[in-house]
Design an enzyme around this catalytic site. Structure first.
Site, PDB file in Angstrom:
ATOM      1  N   HIS A  82      75.432  41.793-125.746  1.00 16.12           N
ATOM      2  CA  HIS A  82      76.445  41.876-124.700  1.00 16.12           C
ATOM      3  C   HIS A  82      76.716  43.273-124.078  1.00 16.12           C
ATOM      4  O   HIS A  82      77.319  43.358-123.050  1.00 16.12           O
ATOM      5  CB  HIS A  82      77.520  40.833-124.722  1.00 16.12           C
ATOM      6  N   ASP A 127      74.655  37.116-130.355  1.00 17.42           N
ATOM      7  CA  ASP A 127      75.120  38.208-129.603  1.00 17.42           C
ATOM      8  C   ASP A 127      74.783  39.514-130.618  1.00 17.42           C
ATOM      9  O   ASP A 127      75.512  40.064-131.284  1.00 17.42           O
ATOM     10  CB  ASP A 127      76.570  38.334-129.350  1.00 17.42           C
ATOM     11  N   SER A 217      83.409  46.058-129.332  1.00 13.41           N
ATOM     12  CA  SER A 217      82.371  44.855-129.406  1.00 13.41           C
ATOM     13  C   SER A 217      81.042  46.003-129.913  1.00 13.41           C
ATOM     14  O   SER A 217      80.652  47.114-129.655  1.00 13.41           O
ATOM     15  CB  SER A 217      81.807  44.695-127.905  1.00 13.41           C
TER      16      SER A 217
HETATM   17  N1  ARG Z   1      83.872  41.583-125.975  1.00 13.07           N
HETATM   18  C1  ARG Z   1      84.657  42.739-126.262  1.00 13.07           C
HETATM   19  C2  ARG Z   1      84.083  43.982-125.919  1.00 13.07           C
HETATM   20  O1  ARG Z   1      83.009  44.160-125.023  1.00 13.07           O
HETATM   21  C3  ARG Z   1      85.103  42.605-127.620  1.00 13.07           C
HETATM   22  C4  ARG Z   1      86.271  41.755-127.596  1.00 13.07           C
HETATM   23  C5  ARG Z   1      86.746  41.201-129.036  1.00 13.07           C
HETATM   24  N2  ARG Z   1      87.946  40.561-128.838  1.00 13.07           N
HETATM   25  C6  ARG Z   1      88.593  39.876-129.822  1.00 13.07           C
HETATM   26  N3  ARG Z   1      89.938  39.462-129.609  1.00 13.07           N
HETATM   27  N4  ARG Z   1      88.487  40.000-131.092  1.00 13.07           N
HETATM   28  O2  ARG Z   1      84.298  45.166-126.420  1.00 13.07           O
END
Ligand code: ARG
EC number: 3.4.21.-
Length: 268
Positions: A82, A127, A217
């Site tokens: 992502h 992912d 992420s």
């Molecule tokens: N989707 C997020 C990013 O793009 C990471 C989120 C992780 N969230 C969590 N509560 N552990 O950086």
């Protein structure tokens, strides 16, 4: 739109954003108004972590679009799908390695040449992605788990992401924290069928307070193996907000994809 949804979209995870939006945007919007648990708010870093020492996690890399990653080979980074714009030639990503503080001298910066996103990635599960580098980085790599054996115990998380939910800025100093494994069953208490149990692994404290967050992420979740060496078990993927009580972080289950990752790497 919620913060989680916004960031995922910004980073190219449009499908993931749609999933998050579809799955209880109302509950999220309400919950996101609440602060991180007061007990941990004062020392919030990754969320609730501490600065990592220079060289403590030499396999950690920072990606220019605002994600993390780990050196899978000296010239291949393992990150989250992502965070990527798709597969193919890509010279737009700058990978920074060799430093805990992104602004310190000695940062190694290398450009990407190609990206390979997980086959069939559509924003739900799977992912993971690989980035081929223009030249090898002479830093230790992080071995990945090839069996489910290490999907238990306490994990280490690290990243340059937000130190508070909603901050949106990340941090220049690498943060680290430890979080316990959460079973698929317990993880479903909050996420229900949004969790893909064979492809995702959860971690966090029931009381919240410590978690990865936006900007982390793609970074690794890892632990020591039986020989005392670091081994990667997860990839930071998603969550509802960050560090909320009763809401674990969701990570790509690396062992499930170990063969696919090795195969993809051999074609890069
Ligand atoms: N989707 C997020 C990013 O793009 C990471 C989120 C992780 N969230 C969590 N509560 N552990 O950086």
């Amino acid at each position: 739109m919620t913060h989680t949804t916004t960031i995922a979209a910004k980073r190219g995870g449009l499908a993931l954003a749609k999933k998050a939006a579809a799955a209880g945007a109302v509950a999220l919007a309400v919950a996101s108004l609440q602060p991180v648990s007061a007990a941990h708010a004062a020392d919030a870093r990754v969320i609730g972590g501490k600065p990592a020492a220079q060289n403590e996690f030499p396999f950690m890399v920072h990606l220019s679009m605002g994600c993390g990653g780990a050196l899978y080979k000296k010239d291949i980074v393992l990150t989250a799908a992502h965070c990527m714009d798709g597969s193919g030639n890509n010279t737009r990503i700058t990978v920074t390695a060799g430093v805990a503080d992104l602004n310190s001298a000695g940062a190694i910066k290398v450009k990407s040449t190609k990206v390979k996103v997980a086959p069939g990635y559509d924003g739900v599960g799977k992912d993971w992605a690989l980035i081929k580098l223009a030249k090898p980085i002479d830093r230790p790599t992080l071995k990945i788990a090839t069996t489910t054996k290490y999907n238990r115990g306490t994990f280490t998380i690290a990243g340059w992401g937000d130190v508070r939910e909603g901050a949106g800025t990340g941090t220049t100093k690498l943060q680290k924290a430890d979080v316990p494994f959460v079973s698929d069953r317990a993880c479903k208490w909050h996420y229900g069928n949004r969790l893909v149990p064979k492809q995702e692994l959860c971690a966090g404290y029931a009381s919240g307070g410590i978690d990865t967050c936006q900007g982390d992420s793609g970074g690794p979740m890892f632990r020591k193996d039986d020989a005392g060496k670091w081994i990667q078990v997860g990839i930071v993927s998603w969550g509802d907000g960050c560090a909320r009580s009763g809401v674990p972080g969701v990570y790509t289950e690396v062992s499930t994809f170990a063969k696919d990752i090795a195969k993809a790497a051999s074609t890069l």
